[in-house]
Write an enzyme that holds these catalytic residues in place. Structure first.
Site, PDB file in Angstrom:
ATOM      1  N   SER A 145      22.712  25.632 -18.405  1.00  0.00           N
ATOM      2  CA  SER A 145      22.568  27.076 -18.456  1.00  0.00           C
ATOM      3  C   SER A 145      21.635  27.576 -17.345  1.00  0.00           C
ATOM      4  CB  SER A 145      22.087  27.494 -19.846  1.00  0.00           C
ATOM      5  OG  SER A 145      22.269  28.875 -20.049  1.00  0.00           O
ATOM      6  N   TYR A 146      20.548  28.288 -17.686  1.00  0.00           N
ATOM      7  CA  TYR A 146      19.653  28.769 -16.643  1.00  0.00           C
ATOM      8  C   TYR A 146      18.919  27.631 -15.946  1.00  0.00           C
ATOM      9  CZ  TYR A 146      16.822  32.059 -14.033  1.00  0.00           C
ATOM     10  OH  TYR A 146      16.250  32.771 -12.999  1.00  0.00           O
ATOM     11  N   ASP A 201      33.137  27.119 -23.577  1.00  0.00           N
ATOM     12  CA  ASP A 201      31.988  28.016 -23.439  1.00  0.00           C
ATOM     13  C   ASP A 201      32.435  29.317 -22.789  1.00  0.00           C
ATOM     14  OD1 ASP A 201      29.473  29.180 -23.061  1.00  0.00           O
ATOM     15  OD2 ASP A 201      29.074  28.031 -21.233  1.00  0.00           O
ATOM     16  N   HIS A 246      28.938  25.479 -24.692  1.00  0.00           N
ATOM     17  CA  HIS A 246      27.807  25.593 -23.775  1.00  0.00           C
ATOM     18  C   HIS A 246      26.852  24.411 -23.910  1.00  0.00           C
ATOM     19  CE1 HIS A 246      25.321  28.153 -21.171  1.00  0.00           C
ATOM     20  NE2 HIS A 246      24.272  27.846 -21.912  1.00  0.00           N
ATOM     21  N   GLY A 261      17.674  29.426 -20.480  1.00  0.00           N
ATOM     22  CA  GLY A 261      17.277  30.691 -21.093  1.00  0.00           C
ATOM     23  C   GLY A 261      17.449  31.850 -20.123  1.00  0.00           C
TER      24      GLY A 261
END
Length: 481
Positions: free
Chosen positions: A220-221, A403, A455, A125
């Site tokens: 991701s994060y 992605d 992603h 996120g």
């Protein structure tokens, strides 16, 4: 600063969209924009700085007797007949004074659960749900059907070969909560501390896993979360008189690990995949300096704005995927682009929340509030990754190659900054008679691409994702035949 203001307004409006998979919603960009709008400085935070922060805090230990039995899920509403593995979910308190507790979901293996490793999965996120996104949309044992009420089995679920633990972190994400509202203003350091506290207490609740091989994975994060938590575990393993966590390795996918390469790689990917024009790309190259501490000019903001506008109505988490539309029937095979809507409906059903032992809440895929008030976000975690590479644990980075958000180009640029030498040159790896992707073995690092995945790699290419994950757990490079 007019363009900067336009961009800030553009992205702040998106914070109210709650679904991670929704077209146009970018929680990472939202968090970065809010940092700048508050006048915050995204400083480089070294591994030494993090170690100093970690060492100053004691780890809370709470009573866990009898809670495992309470957490066992008898059955999820709508789950298919013949479900042959145990499931648990509930809360682990990480700060009793604040009333802060993190929600987890454990899917044990149908076979060999007593010997298979324990794998922690973290979504990013910042502010996005590991249960709703990771378990229900990606690598968990079930998918939510279009009726929002029933589930179907995911035959490529990662719990086929490991016991997978999904953690909603930090507090304010998914079902995790705090009774102290100021806790929702958090950041990287507190997230790592709370995740470690969660693990130490969870292992008391599930003591059979204390000596089990343990891995941390995420995307991701979570390119921040996973290395920072791994570093904290290794550090505390040396000094703790509590449980020593048997960490064997980490794997991070489409991982945001470095701000500079995150920007340059994204816009280069846009250009090489015919999303932006030569003129826009040249404007970004000529006017933007994304390195640490550099000033972002109005001209740079202008060309970034043009790039986002040129991207137009595509889902840049998977640039070739169809968008969710009421007029389009769900695909016979492949990933349903409306899956996030089904999950939102299912997890907000009262009997579902009750079966999960969750507090009644309006569940969201991502929390805009958490992202908006993120406090510490180092510009790079590459020094942390370098520490892990030197520690002897297995370090894998993987990348779905369709992605556009944290692209394969971005990841390759970041790995180049690590300046590690190649041991096994780039080669295609195979899955079911086709190229599954490409792999290169570096000194103390493995990089794997997953062909045709966006992603959310296990959503778009579940078979190839499971094959990659199997290789990771075995500590072997994916096969070339």
């Amino acid at each position: 600063m007019k363009i900067a203001l336009q961009l800030s307004v553009h992205f702040s409006l998106l914070v109210f969209v709650s679904c991670y998979g929704s077209n146009g919603y970018d929680p990472l960009e939202n968090a970065l924009r809010f940092q700048r709008s508050k006048g915050s400085v995204l400083n480089h935070v070294s591994s030494e700085d993090h170690s100093a922060e970690y060492s100053n805090s004691k780890v809370y230990m709470g009573p866990q007797d009898g809670l495992k039995e309470v957490d066992k899920i008898s059955s999820l509403p709508g789950q298919p007949a013949g479900t042959d593995f145990d499931q648990y979910s509930g809360y682990v308190t990480v700060d009793p004074n604040h009333g802060r507790a993190l929600f987890y979901y454990l899917a044990e293996s149908p076979v060999n659960s007593s010997t298979n490793p324990l794998v922690l999965w973290l979504n990013g996120g910042p502010g996005c749900s590991s249960f709703g996104n990771g378990a229900m949309m990606e690598l968990g044992p079930f998918r939510v059907n279009a009726d929002n009420r029933t589930l179907s089995r995911n035959k490529y679920a990662w719990n086929n070969i490991a016991n997978v633990l999904f953690l909603e972190s930090p507090a304010g994400v998914g079902f995790s909560y705090s009774n102290t509202s100021s806790d929702y203003e958090t950041g990287d350091i507190q997230t790592a501390k709370d995740s470690y506290t969660f693990l130490i207490n969870w292992l008391e609740r599930f003591p059979e896993y204390k000596t089990r091989d343990f891995y941390i994975t995420g995307e991701s994060y979570a390119g921040h979360y996973v290395p920072q938590l791994a570093q904290l575990i290794l550090q505390n393993n040396k000094i703790t008189n509590q449980t020593v966590i048997n960490l064997k390795g980490i794997a991070i996918g489409n991982a945001y690990v470095d701000h500079e390469t995150g920007k340059t790689g994204m816009f280069d990917y846009f250009w090489t995949h015919a999303i932006i024009s030569d003129e826009i790309h040249e404007g970004i190259i000529s006017n933007c300096n994304f390195s640490d501490g550099a000033n972002i000019t109005d001209a740079c903001y202008e060309y970034q704005y043009q790039a986002y506008a040129a991207k137009s109505n595509i889902f840049f988490y998977d640039i070739y995927a169809p968008l969710c539309s009421p007029s389009i029937k769900p695909p016979i095979s492949g990933f349903d682009p409306c899956s996030d809507n089904y999950i939102l409906g299912y997890l907000n059903t009262p009997d579902v929340q009750q079966s999960l032992h969750a507090k009644p809440v309006q569940w969201e895929s991502c929390s805009g509030l958490v992202g908006a008030y993120w406090k510490d976000m180092p510009l790079t975690v590459l020094p942390v990754i370098q520490d892990l590479m030197a520690s002897g644990i297995s370090v894998w980075i993987y990348s779905g190659d369709t992605d556009g958000r944290v692209s394969v180009t971005t990841t390759r640029y970041a790995i180049n900054k690590l300046q590690t030498s190649v041991k096994v040159p780039w080669y295609p790896w195979m899955h079911q008679g086709e190229v599954g992707g490409y792999v290169v073995g570096y000194e103390n690092l493995t990089f794997v691409t997953i062909r045709g995945a966006g992603h959310f790699v296990p959503s778009y290419q579940p078979g190839r994702a499971l094959a990659f994950f199997t290789s990771f757990l075995e500590g072997k490079l994916p096969t070339n035949h």
